[in-house]
Scaffold this motif. Structure first.
Motif: not given
Ligand code: MG
Ligand code: GTP
Length: 304
Positions: A19-21, A32-34, A40-42, A59-61
């Protein structure tokens, strides 16, 4: 003159689905970090992409999984909250993992929660890892399980299929004025992005449970007259032993983290950065509401 379009597109899926990628690729910058690790994502992270006359707010979740701790519950609640507020939901499924128990659970939840004809599209990600036959079978199976409005086969990492997905999303957003200035790419405060970058470098270097038991906060951000920025961050860990591991032998681990994070933050802000990291033992940080608000999470969402 053409009508403008704008709206929110939530990216949901199991931890590690990409998702973040995908968000970063859509936005064209790393907001957004990967990492290769799960969870990873909070928090919810918004990234803005332009496509013709449309502004797509992605919206990254956090990944959707069965939560155990307060932090996990708050993360999963944030993810479903992101989906509930979106105009379109994109469910990412990993091509090589297929219909896991986790994916089944998400489909079940989508059937229950997402009503009122909200558009849900399927993005089978990491297609670079499987053969075409596998993809077709997986797509058929998933479309039997849920009435997706459309299916895309993508590689978020390599960029395959991503333009098609973006064009489709742009065309299906409601007409309306843009929600952010055209040149804005993220709505996360810089101090939070900088803390996330440090957390990414730590997560990449630390093993087992440690990444899940630490958090990073930016305590001070000072713009200096010479054009540089001084940033002070605190790494909270739960145990003395963890502090030693984060510091590493002769401070090597923290030094490596600091150098890597500083370089990335400096690139993002386009200015020289002086980064100072401090490790603090705080046995109870996972139960402190202030830590959650710093992360952009709702502490009460973690109540059972
Ligand atoms: Mg993520
Ligand atoms: N081979 C391959 N790897 C990918 C692709 N997209 C993402 N990845 C990798 O998958 C891993 C997880 O990516 P993330 O973007 O952090 O996944 P996420 O869904 O945001 O994960 P959480 O934040 O933990 O929920 C990373 O190692 C990525 O490099 C892809 O298209 N192909």
């Amino acid at each position: 003159m053409a009508e403008t379009r704008a709206g929110f597109v939530a990216l949901i899926g199991e931890p590690n689905a990409g998702k973040s990628t995908l968000l970063n690729r859509m936005v064209g910058a790393k907001v957004s970090i990967v990492t290769h690790k799960v969870q990873t994502t909070r928090a919810r992270i918004r990234g803005v992409a332009m496509q013709g006359d449309a502004q797509i707010v992605f919206v990254d979740t956090p990944g959707l999984f069965r939560p155990r701790r307060r932090l996990d519950r708050a993360m999963v609640a944030a993810a479903w909250g992101g989906a509930a507020d979106a105009d379109i939901i994109v469910l990412l499924v990993e091509a090589h993992r297929g219909v896991t128990e986790g994916v089944e659970a998400i489909l079940e939840a989508l059937r229950e929660r997402v009503n009122e004809g909200r558009t849900v599209v399927l993005a089978i990600n990491k297609i670079d890892r499987v053969k075409a036959e596998v993809l077709l079978a997986l797509s058929a199976r998933l479309n039997e399980a849920y009435p997706f409005a459309q299916t895309f086969m993508i590689s978020a990492e390599r960029g395959h299929g991503v333009d098609d997905l973006r064009e489709w999303l742009a065309a299906h957003l409601p007409e309306g004025p843009w929600l952010y200035p055209e040149d804005q790419i993220a709505d996360l405060p810089m101090r939070m992005i900088a803390a996330e970058m440090t957390r990414e470098k730590l997560t990449l270097r630390l093993h087992q449970e440690l990444p899940y038991q630490m958090t990073v906060e930016t305590e001070n951000w000072e713009e200096r007259d010479d054009g540089s920025v001084r940033i002070d961050q605190v790494i909270y860990v739960v145990r003395d032993g963890h502090k030693g591991i984060v510091l590493g032998n002769k401070g090597e681990t923290i030094k490596g983290v600091s150098q890597a994070a500083r370089a990335e933050i400096a690139e993002f802000v386009g200015r020289p950065v002086h980064l100072f990291l401090q490790v603090k033992v705080r046995p109870n940080w996972l139960e402190e509401s202030e830590r959650y608000s710093e992360m952009g999470l709702d502490f009460k969402d973690g109540n059972t």
